[in-house]
Design a protein around this motif. Structure first.
Motif, PDB file in Angstrom:
ATOM      1  N   ASP A   1       0.790  -1.262   0.141  1.00 46.35           N
ATOM      2  CA  ASP A   1      -0.104   0.140   0.056  1.00 46.35           C
ATOM      3  C   ASP A   1       0.884   1.306  -0.044  1.00 46.35           C
ATOM      4  OD1 ASP A   1      -2.108   1.833   0.802  1.00 46.35           O
ATOM      5  OD2 ASP A   1      -1.784   1.552   2.983  1.00 46.35           O
ATOM      6  N   VAL A   2       1.115   1.802  -1.189  1.00 45.33           N
ATOM      7  CA  VAL A   2       2.037   2.837  -1.154  1.00 45.33           C
ATOM      8  C   VAL A   2       1.140   4.441  -1.217  1.00 45.33           C
ATOM      9  CG1 VAL A   2       3.889   4.002  -2.758  1.00 45.33           C
ATOM     10  CG2 VAL A   2       3.606   1.512  -2.727  1.00 45.33           C
ATOM     11  N   HIS A   3       1.765   5.198  -0.287  1.00 45.33           N
ATOM     12  CA  HIS A   3       1.262   6.534  -0.008  1.00 45.33           C
ATOM     13  C   HIS A   3       2.138   7.547  -0.442  1.00 45.33           C
ATOM     14  CE1 HIS A   3       0.083   9.489   3.642  1.00 45.33           C
ATOM     15  NE2 HIS A   3      -0.243   9.993   2.413  1.00 45.33           N
TER      16      HIS A   3
ATOM     17  N   GLY B   1       5.892  -2.902  -7.441  1.00 49.40           N
ATOM     18  CA  GLY B   1       5.202  -3.805  -6.800  1.00 49.40           C
ATOM     19  C   GLY B   1       3.958  -3.069  -6.039  1.00 49.40           C
ATOM     20  N   ALA B   2       3.591  -1.790  -6.208  1.00 48.82           N
ATOM     21  CA  ALA B   2       2.466  -1.303  -5.641  1.00 48.82           C
ATOM     22  C   ALA B   2       1.265  -1.948  -6.060  1.00 48.82           C
ATOM     23  CB  ALA B   2       2.480   0.324  -5.875  1.00 48.82           C
ATOM     24  N   ALA B   3       0.470  -2.398  -4.935  1.00 48.08           N
ATOM     25  CA  ALA B   3      -0.899  -3.118  -5.400  1.00 48.08           C
ATOM     26  C   ALA B   3      -2.115  -1.810  -5.276  1.00 48.08           C
ATOM     27  CB  ALA B   3      -1.382  -4.087  -4.547  1.00 48.08           C
ATOM     28  N   ILE B   4      -1.646  -1.024  -4.210  1.00 45.04           N
ATOM     29  CA  ILE B   4      -2.764   0.317  -3.869  1.00 45.04           C
ATOM     30  C   ILE B   4      -1.820   1.406  -3.938  1.00 45.04           C
ATOM     31  CG2 ILE B   4      -4.108   1.294  -2.052  1.00 45.04           C
ATOM     32  CD1 ILE B   4      -4.302  -1.528  -0.841  1.00 45.04           C
ATOM     33  N   LEU B   5      -2.108   2.314  -4.777  1.00 44.31           N
ATOM     34  CA  LEU B   5      -1.632   3.680  -5.030  1.00 44.31           C
ATOM     35  C   LEU B   5      -2.278   4.817  -4.489  1.00 44.31           C
ATOM     36  CD1 LEU B   5       1.495   4.580  -5.699  1.00 44.31           C
ATOM     37  CD2 LEU B   5       0.465   4.892  -8.130  1.00 44.31           C
TER      38      LEU B   5
ATOM     39  N   SER C   1      -5.981   2.025 -14.675  1.00 43.88           N
ATOM     40  CA  SER C   1      -5.632   1.577 -15.839  1.00 43.88           C
ATOM     41  C   SER C   1      -4.245   0.812 -15.904  1.00 43.88           C
ATOM     42  CB  SER C   1      -5.561   2.668 -16.823  1.00 43.88           C
ATOM     43  OG  SER C   1      -4.300   3.449 -16.900  1.00 43.88           O
ATOM     44  N   GLU C   2      -3.459   1.166 -14.779  1.00 45.59           N
ATOM     45  CA  GLU C   2      -2.279   0.404 -14.666  1.00 45.59           C
ATOM     46  C   GLU C   2      -2.436  -1.140 -13.756  1.00 45.59           C
ATOM     47  OE1 GLU C   2       0.868   0.666 -15.562  1.00 45.59           O
ATOM     48  OE2 GLU C   2       0.982   2.718 -16.360  1.00 45.59           O
ATOM     49  N   GLY C   3      -3.651  -1.321 -13.421  1.00 50.05           N
ATOM     50  CA  GLY C   3      -4.176  -2.416 -12.703  1.00 50.05           C
ATOM     51  C   GLY C   3      -3.847  -2.360 -11.183  1.00 50.05           C
ATOM     52  N   MET C   4      -3.925  -1.027 -10.759  1.00 50.89           N
ATOM     53  CA  MET C   4      -3.872  -1.084  -9.203  1.00 50.89           C
ATOM     54  C   MET C   4      -4.983  -0.460  -8.661  1.00 50.89           C
ATOM     55  SD  MET C   4       0.160   0.615  -8.965  1.00 50.89           S
ATOM     56  CE  MET C   4      -0.143   2.010 -10.194  1.00 50.89           C
ATOM     57  N   GLN C   5      -5.311  -0.605  -7.066  1.00 49.40           N
ATOM     58  CA  GLN C   5      -6.366   0.086  -6.724  1.00 49.40           C
ATOM     59  C   GLN C   5      -5.994   1.515  -6.349  1.00 49.40           C
ATOM     60  OE1 GLN C   5      -8.924  -1.641  -4.625  1.00 49.40           O
ATOM     61  NE2 GLN C   5      -8.266  -3.628  -4.203  1.00 49.40           N
TER      62      GLN C   5
END
Ligand code: DX5
Ligand code: ZN
Length: 216
Positions: free
Chosen positions: A64-66, A83-87, A106-110
């Motif tokens: 989870d990247v803030h 590797g970010a899943a949540i941005l 569109s990059e497939g992240m939340q």
């Protein structure tokens, strides 16, 4: 949904990063919370892509990247690559927030949006249905170990109401000054995810402290 715990890597021992990552892997924590600061949006600099890529090699849970940076749009695909899943981006740093959110997805992240303590919930009215996570700052971003701003409880209640009324599926994450006491009150107000840095890493047994937060 049972609430989630996201230990903040900012408070870990960077000289023993792999050890601290394994501790989180073996704990009841749900996410790795990873704070990126640029020295412009916030008065501090943390770390960037090489460190996140290194964390990703060992992390077995969601990253989870803030982003506490200006102009996050330039780096969206780079954060995906490491590797970010949540941005999560800051509302205050994004003049074209709708476009930024669409690019993250569109990059497939939340996609997450964060609000500073002084920013009202009402600014989210026209974006709430597009976001997966709202990260409410309960301290002024830039540093770990600060004290919790009490006005946050009211904002959690207002945000929950906005989410329910709009039919959004966004979840509510709180960041800054979280401990067992503030955490319990935040969950009662409607929070879904608790970020905690110093409360976990400065405790005698971080793994037990995570368990305590998970079982609030
Ligand atoms: C602050 C960061 C937080 C920080 C929280 O700008 O966004 O994630 O690590 O640290 P504590 O839990 O110590 O307040
Ligand atoms: Zn954070």
């Amino acid at each position: 949904m049972k609430h989630l715990i996201a230990p903040s890597i900012l408070a870990s021992d960077f000289a023993n990063l792999q050890r601290d990552i394994e501790m989180i892997n073996n704990s009841e924590a749900d996410w790795f919370h990873i704070d990126v600061m640029d020295g412009v949006f916030v008065p501090n600099i943390s770390f960037g892509m090489p460190v996140i890529a290194a964390i990703n090699k060992h992390a077995k849970k969601i990253m989870d990247v803030h982003l506490m940076i200006v102009n996050p749009d330039s780096f969206i695909s780079k954060f995906k690559k490491v590797g970010a899943a949540i941005l999560t981006v800051h509302y205050e740093a994004c003049p074209h927030l709708h476009r930024t959110i669409q690019r993250i997805k569109s990059e497939g992240m939340q996609a997450g949006v964060s609000l500073n303590p002084h920013t009202p919930i009402s600014v989210l009215e026209d974006i709430i249905k597009d976001v997966n996570v709202v990260l409410l700052m309960s301290v002024n971003p830039g540093f770990g170990g600060q004290s919790f701003i009490e006005n946050t409880y009211k904002k959690v209640i207002q945000l929950k109401d906005l989410i329910q009324k709009s039919g959004s599926k966004a979840i509510i994450e709180i960041d800054g000054g979280v401990n067992d006491k503030t955490g319990a009150k935040l969950l009662a107000a409607g929070a879904d995810v608790l970020v905690a840095g110093s409360y976990i890493f400065k405790s005698n047994s971080p793994i037990e402290t995570i368990k305590l937060l998970k079982n609030l």
